[in-house]
Each structure stands twice: as structure tokens, then as C-alpha cells.
Motif scaffolding. Sequence first.
Motif, mmCIF file in Angstrom:
data_model
loop_
_atom_site.group_PDB
_atom_site.id
_atom_site.type_symbol
_atom_site.label_atom_id
_atom_site.label_comp_id
_atom_site.label_asym_id
_atom_site.label_seq_id
_atom_site.Cartn_x
_atom_site.Cartn_y
_atom_site.Cartn_z
ATOM 1 N N LEU A 169 0.801 -1.226 0.000
ATOM 2 C CA LEU A 169 0.000 0.000 0.000
ATOM 3 C C LEU A 169 0.835 1.278 0.000
ATOM 4 O O LEU A 169 0.282 2.369 -0.200
ATOM 5 C CB LEU A 169 -0.938 0.016 1.216
ATOM 6 C CG LEU A 169 -2.089 -0.990 1.206
ATOM 7 C CD1 LEU A 169 -2.799 -0.990 2.553
ATOM 8 C CD2 LEU A 169 -3.071 -0.672 0.083
ATOM 9 N N SER A 170 2.132 1.171 0.257
ATOM 10 C CA SER A 170 3.011 2.350 0.341
ATOM 11 C C SER A 170 2.453 3.377 1.327
ATOM 12 O O SER A 170 2.315 4.570 1.021
ATOM 13 C CB SER A 170 3.186 2.989 -1.044
ATOM 14 O OG SER A 170 3.789 2.095 -1.950
ATOM 15 N N LEU A 171 2.160 2.902 2.524
ATOM 16 C CA LEU A 171 1.561 3.774 3.533
ATOM 17 C C LEU A 171 2.494 4.877 3.991
ATOM 18 O O LEU A 171 2.053 5.862 4.587
ATOM 19 C CB LEU A 171 1.119 2.928 4.741
ATOM 20 C CG LEU A 171 -0.013 1.934 4.467
ATOM 21 C CD1 LEU A 171 -0.274 1.082 5.701
ATOM 22 C CD2 LEU A 171 -1.286 2.659 4.045
ATOM 23 N N GLU A 172 3.780 4.729 3.707
ATOM 24 C CA GLU A 172 4.726 5.781 4.084
ATOM 25 C C GLU A 172 4.413 7.096 3.367
ATOM 26 O O GLU A 172 4.866 8.172 3.793
ATOM 27 C CB GLU A 172 6.160 5.343 3.777
ATOM 28 C CG GLU A 172 6.464 5.111 2.316
ATOM 29 C CD GLU A 172 6.120 3.705 1.825
ATOM 30 O OE1 GLU A 172 6.477 3.378 0.672
ATOM 31 O OE2 GLU A 172 5.495 2.949 2.604
ATOM 32 N N ASN A 173 3.636 7.019 2.289
ATOM 33 C CA ASN A 173 3.269 8.230 1.558
ATOM 34 C C ASN A 173 2.026 8.913 2.115
ATOM 35 O O ASN A 173 1.569 9.912 1.560
ATOM 36 C CB ASN A 173 3.030 7.896 0.079
ATOM 37 C CG ASN A 173 4.292 7.425 -0.619
ATOM 38 O OD1 ASN A 173 5.381 7.912 -0.324
ATOM 39 N ND2 ASN A 173 4.146 6.489 -1.543
ATOM 40 N N THR A 174 1.483 8.361 3.200
ATOM 41 C CA THR A 174 0.223 8.888 3.729
ATOM 42 C C THR A 174 0.303 9.399 5.148
ATOM 43 O O THR A 174 -0.559 10.140 5.591
ATOM 44 C CB THR A 174 -0.853 7.785 3.734
ATOM 45 O OG1 THR A 174 -0.493 6.797 4.721
ATOM 46 C CG2 THR A 174 -0.960 7.111 2.383
ATOM 47 N N GLY A 175 1.297 8.953 5.905
ATOM 48 C CA GLY A 175 1.324 9.286 7.329
ATOM 49 C C GLY A 175 0.547 8.303 8.170
ATOM 50 O O GLY A 175 0.370 8.487 9.372
ATOM 51 N N VAL A 176 0.095 7.208 7.556
ATOM 52 C CA VAL A 176 -0.616 6.161 8.295
ATOM 53 C C VAL A 176 0.402 5.282 9.012
ATOM 54 O O VAL A 176 1.284 4.704 8.383
ATOM 55 C CB VAL A 176 -1.483 5.303 7.351
ATOM 56 C CG1 VAL A 176 -2.053 4.089 8.094
ATOM 57 C CG2 VAL A 176 -2.612 6.132 6.764
ATOM 58 N N GLU A 177 0.279 5.173 10.319
ATOM 59 C CA GLU A 177 1.230 4.405 11.108
ATOM 60 C C GLU A 177 0.813 2.943 11.220
ATOM 61 O O GLU A 177 -0.368 2.624 11.295
ATOM 62 C CB GLU A 177 1.354 5.003 12.513
ATOM 63 C CG GLU A 177 1.930 6.405 12.540
ATOM 64 C CD GLU A 177 2.022 6.960 13.950
ATOM 65 O OE1 GLU A 177 1.661 6.229 14.902
ATOM 66 O OE2 GLU A 177 2.451 8.121 14.102
ATOM 67 N N THR A 178 1.815 2.071 11.260
ATOM 68 C CA THR A 178 1.579 0.643 11.476
ATOM 69 C C THR A 178 2.400 0.185 12.677
ATOM 70 O O THR A 178 3.341 0.860 13.098
ATOM 71 C CB THR A 178 1.990 -0.181 10.240
ATOM 72 O OG1 THR A 178 3.380 0.020 9.982
ATOM 73 C CG2 THR A 178 1.177 0.232 9.020
#
Length: 460
Positions: free
Chosen positions: A278-287
Motif C-alpha cells: 500500500l506504500s503507507l509511508e506516503n500517507t502518514g498512516v502508522e503501522t
Amino acid sequence: MQHYDAIVIGSGQAGTPLSRKLAGSGLKTALIEKRWLGGTCVNDGCSPTKAMIASAKAAWSVYHNKSLGVITDHFFLDFSAIMKRKNDIVQRMRSSSEKSIEDTQNLDLFYGNAAFSGDKQITVTLNDGGTETFKADKFFINTGEKPSIPKIEGIENIKYLTSTTILELDSIPEHLLVLGSGYIGLEFGQMFKRFGSKVTILEPSERILKKEDSDIAEEVVKVLTEEDIEILLKTKAVAVSQNGGQISVTMEKDGNQTQLNCSHILVATGRKPQTKELSLENTGVETDEKGYIKVNDRLETSAADIYALGDVKGGPAFTHMSYDDYRIITENVINKGNASIKDRLVPYCMFIDPQLGRVGITEQEARKQGLDILVATLKNDSVARSIETGDTRGIMKAVIDAKTKQILGASVLAEQGGEIVTILQMAMMGNVTYDRIMNGVFAHPTYAESLNNLFMSLEQ
């Protein structure tokens, strides 16, 4: 670049109804699905496995019915017919989902892999070729989980099975080795034993089902071993290799190694979230450290207007909990409410036979919390309905607050255990105390009536 009011990524048991609800509320909505509509439940989980379990139960009944005086000299198990029935059920449910999406106005469906490519922006690699980039005001992530493969020497060189690929077999394994004794491993293990496979289950821990009370786990072991399923505890596979039509497995227990040969290996050692792509690093969504998306009690992520639903956020990985996530999002986003996942009951059922139905806390959890409790137990060989039907396997158990008499949790390992535990769940939801059930009038002879006797055990 198309702009949507809302984009839902993943069409599982939360994503599909949510996309329709969002579109129905007037929001221009897109649903992105990389494979098939319906998610794991429809395609690889609940529906296909429970269809096959029904066939396995019918096969078991052929032998069990001898004790009831019904003798069958010969029977033939048509595995291809079993798989066709399973596939027909999956296709029926998948087609129903597809039609519901197609009939929903204001909703666009795209098949492909989505990845965040900027702030409130995704790029979808379409299954039929090309890419599309979309922006949206709100995103809802429902990408679920997939099987996690352990690090075992040689595992990448053999044709191991997962909970997905085992559903594609065209013949019954001669000897199925199951790695892991969770719900997936136990359900498939018992199923294929009943289909005619030799089954061995490896569990690295000292016992199976560590999240359940030890007496419940012991009863499950008793059920499985009575069907000649071999369970090897404190044992793990450390190396595997393919030798013609056989797989050689090196097992380790207490520092000692032994060899085992089998025809198939089912890897059922856990699942992991589908977030890497999902390339969440581009959204600011933390995992978290395992890749699960962090959410608050309202299912909001660390990025504004991005939500996570279902298994991808961690926690109990059950279809009905995913669907409840959808209800919570609907209430908060569309109705501007304040629904929360905090303190919600988590019922579930493991569809071994007999079923293990569960809700609330276990005895071991209650004692760990230092609660003042009463514990009611009843073996099924004391239940009239069980005796009459000739199936006395299993046990019923309830954990009760000693002061308030409220039911805190229940475990029911029994024929229709999932249905019986739901009665206790409704009592918990309605604050019905155990003594009211104990003194209630239920039709005789039913399984439900046994709840009288379960709670009478506290008075003796």
C-alpha cells in the motif's frame, strides 16, 4: 486524474457493504479490489471451508451412525463433487456481491493493486493493464491478511499448501502434515482426516489453543485423537525437502531431531496484514511492528480522513467483527455519530466437530485479572440431548461474576456449540444473570435446556 468523495480499498466483509452505503449516501465512491469481490470469507475462508466441513461431517456420520443402529456397508467419497459444490457456493456468493456493486449508483469498481502515491492519492495498477491515479477526500482500507510463511530450511523449494491453495486440491492427500494448531490447522486437519488422509499436526508450544482454557483444549485434543489425528506437541519443523512424491521433514523436540515423510504440508502458522504493497509511508498512516494499521476506537488511523477496517488493523480476525467495523464507520462517517469498538463483545466459533463456540473472557483470563468469579462446567455426557443423539463429546463452561451473577464469558464445545454460546451471549448483552437462566423454562429435550444444568452445577 479522477476525484472521488470516498475510496474503499479491498472488498471484504467491511469494504463491500461500506462502498455501497457511502455511494447510497450521495458520496461519489470507488471500490478497488485486486482479486475477487467478497474478500477472504467468501473466496478462501468461511464459505468454502464450511461447505467442505459439511461434507466431512457427512463422511464421519457414516461410521458414527453404526452406534445408532444404522449400518452402511459401503460408501464412496467423491472428492471432485465435494470441490464442485464448494466452488458453486463460492461463485454464487461472489456473483451476488458483484451484482450488488453493479446495481449501486454512484459507485465505480476497479480491479487492480492500489498503492498510495501522494497525499490523499492512490495509483492503481489495473489487472487488465495500465494504471489509474485517483484522489479522494476519504479513504477506507480493508485489505485484510494473507498466510504468513515461517522460516524453515527448504520451505521455498517445496509445494507447500496454505489455507488458500489447499482449497484448490484435485485429490485427497495421502498424508497431510499440518504446521500449527490454530483454528485453520485444526479445521483442515479434521476435515481431511475424515476425507481419508493420514493427518499429523505439529505444535511448537506445550499445548494447543493457548488462548483457551486448558480443560477446553484438553477436550479438543481428546476429540481429535479419538479420530486418530496425531498431535505432536513441543515439536517444530526445522527443515523440509522434496523427494519425488514425498516430502521429508526434519522435526525438532527438546533438542532432538527426527524425520517424518508426508505427501503434503499445510502451513497454518499464522497470517500477516496486507499493508506492504500500500506504500503507507506516503500517507502518514502508522503501522505496528507487524505491519498492522494502528487505529483508535473509532477506526481512525494516524492520518486524517483515512480509516482501517477488518483484519488489516489487527485484533480479532473474524468476518463478523469486520462487518461490525463497517457498521461503526457508517454510523460515524455518514450519520455523524460516535460509535466505538471499545468493550464490544467478540464471539467466535471454531468449526471443528463438535464446534467450539466462545464469547467473553476465559477462566484463565479472569484469574489473571484477579476477578472474583464462579466457574460452571458441564460435560456433555450429562446432557440429555447429547445422550439421545449419540454424541456426548465435549464440555460446556461459563465464567460468572461472583457478586453480580453476570456472565463474563462462555466456552461451549458441543454439537451446535456456536448456536448454544450465542444464547449466553444474548444473556450477556441483556444483563441476564446466571440464576435466571438456571431457573428458566426451556423446551425439552434441547441443547439449550442443558444451560439449566450448567448453572445448577454452581448450586451443588
